[in-house]
Motif scaffolding. Structure first.
Motif: not given
Length: 84
Positions: A26, A30, A54, A56, A73, A76
Motif C-alpha cells: 500500500i 501511494f 492523512r 496511517f 484508503i 480516499w
C-alpha cells in the motif's frame, strides 16, 4: 504504474474487503501515484496526496492491513478519482 501497484489497487477495491493486503504494498502504491510519505511518531506515517494529508498506522506485528484501514484508503482514493 507497475503491475504490482495495479494489483494492489485491485485488491483495495475488491469486494468483499481483502484482509491479505501487505502494508508495504500500500505504501508503494501511494508513492507510485505521487504521494509523499513521512515517518511520524511510533509506527505512524503521514501521507501527503491530492493536496490532502492523512495519518496511517503501520500494522504490527503482522504485515497485513486490517479491513477498516483498507476501506478508509479505498474511500480516499475514490474521492480523488483513483480507480483500478
Amino acid at each position: 504504474m507497475k503491475r504490482q501497484h495495479r494489483r494492489t489497487l485491485e485488491l483495495i477495491f475488491a469486494r468483499p474487503v481483502s484482509a491479505n493486503i501487505r502494508w508495504h504494498d500500500i505504501e508503494a502504491l501511494f508513492v507510485a501515484v505521487g504521494a509523499q510519505v513521512a515517518e511520524r511518531e511510533g509506527s505512524r506515517i503521514l501521507v501527503r496526496l491530492f493536496g490532502d494529508r492523512r495519518v496511517f498506522h503501520r500494522p504490527h506485528p503482522a504485515p497485513t492491513t486490517d479491513k477498516g484501514a483498507i476501506e478508509s484508503i479505498r474511500k480516499w482514493l475514490e474521492e480523488h478519482g483513483v480507480k483500478p
